[in-house]
Design a protein around this motif. Structure first.
Motif, mmCIF file in Angstrom:
data_model
loop_
_atom_site.group_PDB
_atom_site.id
_atom_site.type_symbol
_atom_site.label_atom_id
_atom_site.label_comp_id
_atom_site.label_asym_id
_atom_site.label_seq_id
_atom_site.Cartn_x
_atom_site.Cartn_y
_atom_site.Cartn_z
ATOM 1 N N ALA A 62 -37.518 47.548 -53.887
ATOM 2 C CA ALA A 62 -37.223 46.184 -54.345
ATOM 3 C C ALA A 62 -37.242 46.121 -55.861
ATOM 4 O O ALA A 62 -36.361 45.524 -56.491
ATOM 5 C CB ALA A 62 -38.230 45.194 -53.760
ATOM 6 N N ALA A 63 -38.244 46.743 -56.472
ATOM 7 C CA ALA A 63 -38.352 46.716 -57.929
ATOM 8 C C ALA A 63 -37.153 47.397 -58.575
ATOM 9 O O ALA A 63 -36.536 46.863 -59.499
ATOM 10 C CB ALA A 63 -39.652 47.383 -58.372
ATOM 11 N N ALA A 64 -36.806 48.575 -58.059
ATOM 12 C CA ALA A 64 -35.699 49.322 -58.648
ATOM 13 C C ALA A 64 -34.364 48.619 -58.431
ATOM 14 O O ALA A 64 -33.563 48.488 -59.364
ATOM 15 C CB ALA A 64 -35.649 50.736 -58.054
ATOM 16 N N SER A 65 -34.113 48.146 -57.213
ATOM 17 C CA SER A 65 -32.817 47.520 -56.933
ATOM 18 C C SER A 65 -32.695 46.158 -57.604
ATOM 19 O O SER A 65 -31.626 45.818 -58.118
ATOM 20 C CB SER A 65 -32.576 47.407 -55.425
ATOM 21 N N GLY A 66 -33.770 45.382 -57.618
ATOM 22 C CA GLY A 66 -33.710 44.068 -58.267
ATOM 23 C C GLY A 66 -33.473 44.189 -59.755
ATOM 24 O O GLY A 66 -32.563 43.566 -60.317
ATOM 25 N N ALA A 67 -34.281 45.029 -60.405
ATOM 26 C CA ALA A 67 -34.112 45.224 -61.846
ATOM 27 C C ALA A 67 -32.763 45.870 -62.142
ATOM 28 O O ALA A 67 -32.045 45.446 -63.057
ATOM 29 C CB ALA A 67 -35.250 46.083 -62.391
ATOM 30 N N PHE B 173 -17.392 44.241 -68.398
ATOM 31 C CA PHE B 173 -17.651 43.021 -67.626
ATOM 32 C C PHE B 173 -17.466 43.255 -66.134
ATOM 33 O O PHE B 173 -18.379 43.026 -65.338
ATOM 34 C CB PHE B 173 -16.725 41.903 -68.106
ATOM 35 N N ASN B 174 -16.286 43.707 -65.747
ATOM 36 C CA ASN B 174 -15.990 43.894 -64.322
ATOM 37 C C ASN B 174 -16.841 44.999 -63.707
ATOM 38 O O ASN B 174 -17.352 44.856 -62.593
ATOM 39 C CB ASN B 174 -14.507 44.192 -64.119
ATOM 40 N N GLY B 175 -17.029 46.082 -64.445
ATOM 41 C CA GLY B 175 -17.847 47.185 -63.944
ATOM 42 C C GLY B 175 -19.295 46.796 -63.757
ATOM 43 O O GLY B 175 -19.932 47.175 -62.766
ATOM 44 N N GLY B 176 -19.823 46.032 -64.699
ATOM 45 C CA GLY B 176 -21.212 45.568 -64.577
ATOM 46 C C GLY B 176 -21.412 44.694 -63.353
ATOM 47 O O GLY B 176 -22.413 44.816 -62.641
ATOM 48 N N LEU B 177 -20.451 43.809 -63.081
ATOM 49 C CA LEU B 177 -20.559 42.937 -61.906
ATOM 50 C C LEU B 177 -20.394 43.723 -60.610
ATOM 51 O O LEU B 177 -21.105 43.460 -59.627
ATOM 52 C CB LEU B 177 -19.527 41.815 -61.984
ATOM 53 N N LEU B 178 -19.471 44.677 -60.594
ATOM 54 C CA LEU B 178 -19.289 45.503 -59.397
ATOM 55 C C LEU B 178 -20.544 46.327 -59.105
ATOM 56 O O LEU B 178 -21.030 46.358 -57.963
ATOM 57 C CB LEU B 178 -18.081 46.419 -59.569
ATOM 58 N N LEU B 179 -21.081 46.987 -60.126
ATOM 59 C CA LEU B 179 -22.283 47.795 -59.941
ATOM 60 C C LEU B 179 -23.479 46.910 -59.587
ATOM 61 O O LEU B 179 -24.247 47.219 -58.668
ATOM 62 C CB LEU B 179 -22.563 48.615 -61.204
ATOM 63 N N ALA C 232 -23.266 45.782 -55.985
ATOM 64 C CA ALA C 232 -23.567 46.864 -55.038
ATOM 65 C C ALA C 232 -25.067 47.118 -54.967
ATOM 66 O O ALA C 232 -25.638 47.231 -53.873
ATOM 67 C CB ALA C 232 -22.825 48.135 -55.451
ATOM 68 N N VAL C 233 -25.721 47.185 -56.106
ATOM 69 C CA VAL C 233 -27.167 47.436 -56.127
ATOM 70 C C VAL C 233 -27.921 46.233 -55.556
ATOM 71 O O VAL C 233 -28.948 46.394 -54.895
ATOM 72 C CB VAL C 233 -27.639 47.793 -57.555
ATOM 73 N N ALA C 234 -27.407 45.034 -55.773
ATOM 74 C CA ALA C 234 -28.051 43.829 -55.229
ATOM 75 C C ALA C 234 -28.044 43.827 -53.700
ATOM 76 O O ALA C 234 -28.905 43.202 -53.077
ATOM 77 C CB ALA C 234 -27.374 42.573 -55.773
ATOM 78 N N LEU C 235 -27.105 44.519 -53.079
ATOM 79 C CA LEU C 235 -27.113 44.621 -51.614
ATOM 80 C C LEU C 235 -28.355 45.357 -51.120
ATOM 81 O O LEU C 235 -28.900 45.037 -50.054
ATOM 82 C CB LEU C 235 -25.847 45.314 -51.117
ATOM 83 N N VAL C 236 -28.836 46.316 -51.890
ATOM 84 C CA VAL C 236 -30.089 47.002 -51.541
ATOM 85 C C VAL C 236 -31.242 46.012 -51.618
ATOM 86 O O VAL C 236 -32.132 45.999 -50.765
ATOM 87 C CB VAL C 236 -30.331 48.221 -52.461
ATOM 88 N N PHE D 83 -28.532 35.892 -49.914
ATOM 89 C CA PHE D 83 -28.540 36.713 -51.116
ATOM 90 C C PHE D 83 -27.528 37.853 -51.002
ATOM 91 O O PHE D 83 -26.851 38.199 -51.976
ATOM 92 C CB PHE D 83 -29.938 37.270 -51.420
ATOM 93 N N GLY D 84 -27.400 38.439 -49.807
ATOM 94 C CA GLY D 84 -26.397 39.481 -49.589
ATOM 95 C C GLY D 84 -24.991 38.961 -49.836
ATOM 96 O O GLY D 84 -24.159 39.645 -50.445
ATOM 97 N N VAL D 85 -24.716 37.740 -49.385
ATOM 98 C CA VAL D 85 -23.408 37.127 -49.638
ATOM 99 C C VAL D 85 -23.217 36.899 -51.136
ATOM 100 O O VAL D 85 -22.138 37.176 -51.689
ATOM 101 C CB VAL D 85 -23.255 35.806 -48.843
ATOM 102 N N ALA D 86 -24.264 36.436 -51.817
ATOM 103 C CA ALA D 86 -24.175 36.235 -53.271
ATOM 104 C C ALA D 86 -23.885 37.556 -53.974
ATOM 105 O O ALA D 86 -23.087 37.611 -54.918
ATOM 106 C CB ALA D 86 -25.465 35.617 -53.809
#
Length: 195
Positions: free
Chosen positions: A9-14, A56-62, A65-69, A90-93
């Motif tokens: 959680a710490a790694a994926s959230g941050a 911009f686009n790459g940061g949001l895509l990455l 993806a990490v936010a799904l974890v 949150f997964g949908v977001a």
């Protein structure tokens, strides 16, 4: 929550918030023409300079993806049906955040994806706040949802510093980031407060 899930959680959230907000910050730094009062954040995703749009686009895509974890850690730690609803929201977001990067401004899906992100972001905060309303973290999540809706209401009513959307968009992004790292049920910074 187990130590492994806590670390995940710490790694994926941050990681998700650093990727998304870092991509935005880098794009702004590379775009001297950008103004938070005159532009929308999505203007960065279609900038003439490829480095700006890529950041911009790459940061949001990455970040998405990490936010799904992180959504999975929310799901795994959920003790009730409504806590699982928060995880799904949150997964949908996360998917919608990535979608903003995948469908830049001017494409047919950009507006529904971007609008969906801000609506679901508010829903995440409001639902989590309602679920945990007896805790400090829950009340703060409800307040954050209110702030998010209120600042958009003011913008729509014409109370703003300029015509651009960047300020209310940034407020929403920062509220979500604060919830992820300090307010959610698996928040890496203040997990004890959220219980």
């Amino acid at each position: 929550m187990t130590n492994t899930r806590r670390r995940l959680a710490a790694a994926s959230g941050a990681g998700a918030m650093i990727a998304a907000l870092g991509g935005i910050a880098l794009a702004v730094a590379l775009a001297p023409w950008f103004s938070v009062t005159a532009n929308a954040l999505s203007d960065l995703g279609v900038a003439d300079r490829a480095a700006v749009a890529t950041a911009f686009n790459g940061g949001l895509l990455l970040g998405g993806a990490v936010a799904l974890v992180y959504a999975w850690t929310l799901w795994a730690a959920a003790g009730t049906l409504w806590s699982r609803v928060v995880a799904v929201e949150f997964g949908v977001a996360a998917l919608l955040m990535g979608g903003v990067g995948a469908f830049p401004s001017g494409t047919s899906l950009h507006f529904p994806v971007a609008l969906g992100f801000y609506l679901v972001l508010t829903l995440v905060l409001a639902t989590d706040g309602a679920v945990r309303r007896t805790t400090t973290a829950g009340r703060l999540a409800l307040a954050a949802a209110g702030v998010h809706v209120g600042q958009w209401w003011l913008w729509i009513a014409g109370v703003r510093l300029g015509p651009g959307l960047a300020i209310p968009e940034l407020v929403g992004a920062l509220l979500l980031a604060a919830w992820v790292v300090a307010g959610s049920p698996v928040a890496p910074l203040t997990n004890r407060v959220s219980r």
